[in-house]
Motif scaffolding. Structure first.
Motif, PDB file in Angstrom:
ATOM      1  N   CYS A   1       0.829  -1.201   0.000  1.00 53.40           N
ATOM      2  CA  CYS A   1       0.000   0.000   0.000  1.00 53.40           C
ATOM      3  C   CYS A   1       0.869   1.257   0.000  1.00 53.40           C
ATOM      4  N   ASP A   2       1.935   1.254   0.784  1.00 53.99           N
ATOM      5  CA  ASP A   2       2.863   2.390   0.790  1.00 53.99           C
ATOM      6  C   ASP A   2       3.472   2.599  -0.591  1.00 53.99           C
ATOM      7  N   ALA A   3       3.860   1.502  -1.239  1.00 54.99           N
ATOM      8  CA  ALA A   3       4.451   1.604  -2.572  1.00 54.99           C
ATOM      9  C   ALA A   3       3.438   2.161  -3.570  1.00 54.99           C
ATOM     10  N   ALA A   4       2.175   1.701  -3.461  1.00 59.62           N
ATOM     11  CA  ALA A   4       1.124   2.220  -4.344  1.00 59.62           C
ATOM     12  C   ALA A   4       0.896   3.709  -4.102  1.00 59.62           C
ATOM     13  N   ALA A   5       0.917   4.119  -2.839  1.00 64.80           N
ATOM     14  CA  ALA A   5       0.738   5.532  -2.512  1.00 64.80           C
ATOM     15  C   ALA A   5       1.905   6.364  -3.024  1.00 64.80           C
ATOM     16  N   ALA A   6       3.117   5.821  -2.929  1.00 61.54           N
ATOM     17  CA  ALA A   6       4.292   6.552  -3.400  1.00 61.54           C
ATOM     18  C   ALA A   6       4.182   6.852  -4.890  1.00 61.54           C
ATOM     19  N   ILE A   7       3.707   5.879  -5.663  1.00 55.79           N
ATOM     20  CA  ILE A   7       3.516   6.118  -7.098  1.00 55.79           C
ATOM     21  C   ILE A   7       2.377   7.109  -7.319  1.00 55.79           C
ATOM     22  N   SER A   8       1.255   6.892  -6.640  1.00 55.23           N
ATOM     23  CA  SER A   8       0.069   7.737  -6.848  1.00 55.23           C
ATOM     24  C   SER A   8       0.328   9.197  -6.514  1.00 55.23           C
ATOM     25  N   MET A   9       1.154   9.440  -5.504  1.00 52.11           N
ATOM     26  CA  MET A   9       1.345  10.798  -5.019  1.00 52.11           C
ATOM     27  C   MET A   9       2.578  11.499  -5.610  1.00 52.11           C
ATOM     28  N   THR A  10       3.338  10.808  -6.453  1.00 53.74           N
ATOM     29  CA  THR A  10       4.523  11.457  -7.021  1.00 53.74           C
ATOM     30  C   THR A  10       4.460  11.576  -8.535  1.00 53.74           C
ATOM     31  N   ILE A  11       3.348  11.210  -9.149  1.00 50.96           N
ATOM     32  CA  ILE A  11       3.151  11.511 -10.563  1.00 50.96           C
ATOM     33  C   ILE A  11       2.264  12.754 -10.656  1.00 50.96           C
TER      34      ILE A  11
END
Length: 692
Positions: free
Chosen positions: A341-351
């Motif tokens: 979930c953290d990894a998914a959030a990292a992608i979602s919030m940095t594009i």
């Protein structure tokens, strides 16, 4: 009465916080130990805290007045009551507050205050640079709204040739249709608008103007349902029965244009699905949900699809990315682990695009907060998740992530021909596990690398502009890890030609101010036959656990008695030769199977010794799985433990048996980190293990 036209401007790629308003107010009351009386009672410190975290928009979900009919249905419907039992055991009638999407009128719910209170709350947000967003529910209203009896023509009705009693699955007793979409059952707390009626279209435009008068933005619920083709698909027969024909224009285009004549800075976000996003953007929406795109791809986990979407989608500026909201499961549940979930959030919030967070997300909540309820089941704050989001939000709040240029053309290449001194396999073909892209604003550069997979990955990333700001004659530059704060010196020519070498563990994130995790090694487990100890190697630190009494030693440069390479020189690969204080014949073979099956996966779990377990379980015959449940779920403080390999499920906190591994997808299994081992083994002797 206060009146103000929006003068606030939000940055490009803003951060949005969705607050389920009445549950948020209730939660604040629990926090402060007193009743918070609506929006006017919200402490200023709470608003300041929202601003400090970098949110640009606050969406107050569920502020409008509801009707008693919907609340009664929500409190008595057997199906809903079963749902409450599941998500909130021990719920009370007072906990059921009614669906915020069965709106009776666009005036504030009296529980939250007055319209002036709402305007004052908006003003407080605006002074801190935060825009206020409210709901528009354009497809339906409450069944007991004044409009249902005053203007029946504003609603879809059974055709005149149908006579009462009407089908109760689809119609109210008066023949007005319940709200729904083409693929759902009826929503029996709502009445379906007739959006081919010109006076209804104007009325809904007026509702949007109310939103614009008291807020800076509106989130439009199920916005695609108002498209003419969607209306025709669902209600063509009923509309034809009353001689309605399809309008020549789309409602959204007309309404948004009219509202923006008076409120030019007012903006809208569309909840939408079924690939209607671009259609709604073309009709004037400022933002659309990115569920069918990024969210679903991250949930599916196919890295080619994720990379392809980020690389070739085009401009993301108007797309709203999230890992959870009030309509979805909690992110930790949906993505099946904290790490993923953290990894998914990292992608979602940095594009590029809107970065969309939900109430409770940043403290690791995984209990569902249903819109009908004022609270979710209690659970503690997950400190590791909280720390992750504090770091992530600090990173993305930098100007480079708002006004910089986004480059998604990055390719992560496999590592080849590395130094003979490397800790890694020179021909490790795992670059496919990594997702990477970069941002640039003048001299500011950010390289984002995420391992979105369940296995360790490494690769090299060509950085052709690495030395452009290094100065004349410079041969190296400093690369800073924005996650950890570590600084590294890297050769410019190597970064430009061979590439920056990056090694990431499963689901690990690096936001590199040009930073390489060069010294970060995978988890390795060894046993030393002569000492009957298990050695777990992590980076430059060695942790030793004995099989009879737990002892933890963290060797650092200042007190390390011998180099780690010398300590491990005689270590053999892990096998099943483990001595326990007790070795029941029916248990040991199962443990052996677990060890053998897990060896290739480098997965770790702690198991209590058998005598202590048997004593605490009334001497019932133990199994491998029951022992592991005991140590993971129970409050074990027993220092007599051994370390074995196993497979840990972070959702229900159990170990998966060898039989389960056969059927359980490996992508749903994550590695247990050293810090989690320290938490699982709350022995005084390991309280400071790797900093606790």
């Amino acid at each position: 009465m206060l009146a103000l036209a929006s003068s606030i401007s939000i940055p490009k790629h803003p951060s949005l916080l969705e607050l389920s308003t009445r549950p948020w107010i209730y939660e604040l009351g629990q926090k402060y130990g007193k009743e918070i009386k609506g929006l006017s009672g919200v402490p200023d410190a709470e608003i300041s805290d929202i601003a400090k975290k970098g949110y640009n928009i606050v969406w107050l979900m569920g502020i409008w007045q509801l009707g008693p009919a919907g609340l009664e249905l929500d409190r008595t419907d057997p199906g809903k009551r079963k749902e409450y039992d599941k998500v909130l055991p021990g719920w009370t009638i007072e906990d059921v507050i009614g669906s915020p999407y069965a709106i009776a009128n666009y005036t504030i719910n009296p529980v939250l205050g007055t319209m002036d209170d709402l305007r004052k709350f908006r003003l407080k947000l605006n002074k801190l640079g935060i825009a206020l967003m409210v709901d528009l529910v354009p497809n339906h209203c409450a069944t007991d709204s004044y409009m249902v009896t005053a203007h029946p023509e504003w609603f879809i009705r059974a055709i005149p040739s149908d006579k009462p009693p009407y089908d109760p699955n689809w119609y109210m007793p008066n023949g007005v249709a319940y709200g729904r979409d083409p693929y759902s059952d009826a929503w029996k707390d709502t009445a379906q608008y007739n959006m081919w009626d010109s006076s209804m279209r104007q009325q809904l435009t007026n509702f949007l103007k109310i939103c614009a008068d008291v807020a800076d933005a509106a989130r439009c619920d199920m916005a695609m349902l108002l498209l003419n083709e969607e209306i025709a698909q669902t209600w063509k027969v009923q509309l034809a029965g009353w001689n309605y024909t399809q309008p020549r224009t789309e409602f959204w285009s007309d309404a948004i244009k009219e509202v923006k004549k008076t409120y030019p800075k007012f903006f809208t976000m569309a909840e939408c699905y079924r690939n209607k996003e671009q259609t709604l953007l073309n009709l004037g929406f400022d933002y659309v949900y990115d569920k069918d795109g990024l969210y679903n791809r991250l949930a599916d986990g196919n890295l080619d699809n994720i990379r392809g979407y980020i690389k070739f989608k085009g401009d993301f500026t108007q797309w709203s990315h999230f890992t959870e909201n009030h309509d979805e499961d909690r992110g930790i549940v949906h993505f099946q682990s904290v790490a993923r979930c953290d990894a998914a959030a990292a992608i979602s919030m940095t594009i590029p695009g809107m970065r969309f967070y939900f109430q409770g997300q940043t403290v690791g909540k995984q209990n569902l907060l249903k819109v009908h309820l004022r609270r979710s089941a209690d659970e503690p704050v997950k400190k590791d998740v909280q720390q992750f989001y504090e770091t992530l939000q600090r990173i993305v709040n930098h100007t480079v992530f708002h006004t910089g240029n986004f480059d998604s053309s990055i390719d992560v290449l496999d590592v080849i021909n590395t130094s003979s001194q490397s800790n890694y396999n020179d021909n490790d073909k795992t670059a496919w596990r990594l997702v990477s892209y970069k941002w640039k604003l003048g001299k500011e550069k950010r390289l984002v690398v995420v391992n979105y997979s369940d296995g360790a990955g490494q690769g090299r990333i060509i950085c052709p502009d690495a030395g452009e700001n290094a100065g004349t004659g410079a041969t190296t530059i400093n690369v800073i890890d924005e996650i950890s704060g570590d600084k590294y010196e890297r050769n410019i020519k190597e970064m430009e030609n061979t590439g920056l070498h990056v090694v990431l563990q499963p689901w690990q994130i690096n936001n590199e101010h040009f930073k390489s995790k060069g010294s970060f090694r995978p988890l390795n487990v060894f046993t030393n036959p002569s000492e009957d100890k298990f050695i777990i190697a992590w980076s430059s630190e060695i942790i030793i656990f004995t099989t009879t009494k737990l002892e933890a030693y963290s060797f650092t440069k200042s007190n390390k008695p011998k180099p780690s390479s010398e300590l491990l020189k005689n270590a053999t690969s892990f096998d099943c030769k483990i001595k326990l204080n007790s070795d029941p014949a029916e248990v040991w073979p199962q443990i052996g199977v677990l060890i053998n099956a897990a060896t290739a996966k480098n997965l770790v779990v702690a198991v209590s010794n058998l005598p202590a377990y048997q004593k605490r379980s009334n001497n019932s015959p133990p199994s491998a799985i029951s022992i592991i449940r005991y140590i993971l779920v129970g409050d074990c403080i027993d220092p007599y433990m051994c370390i074995i390999l196993g497979c840990y499920d972070p959702i229900d906190r159990t170990l998966l048996s060898s039989a389960t591994w056969i059927a359980y997808p490996f992508e749903h299994i994550v590695s247990l980190s050293i810090s989690l081992i320290a938490k699982i083994i709350p022995s005084p002797s390991c309280g400071s293990l790797l900093g606790g």
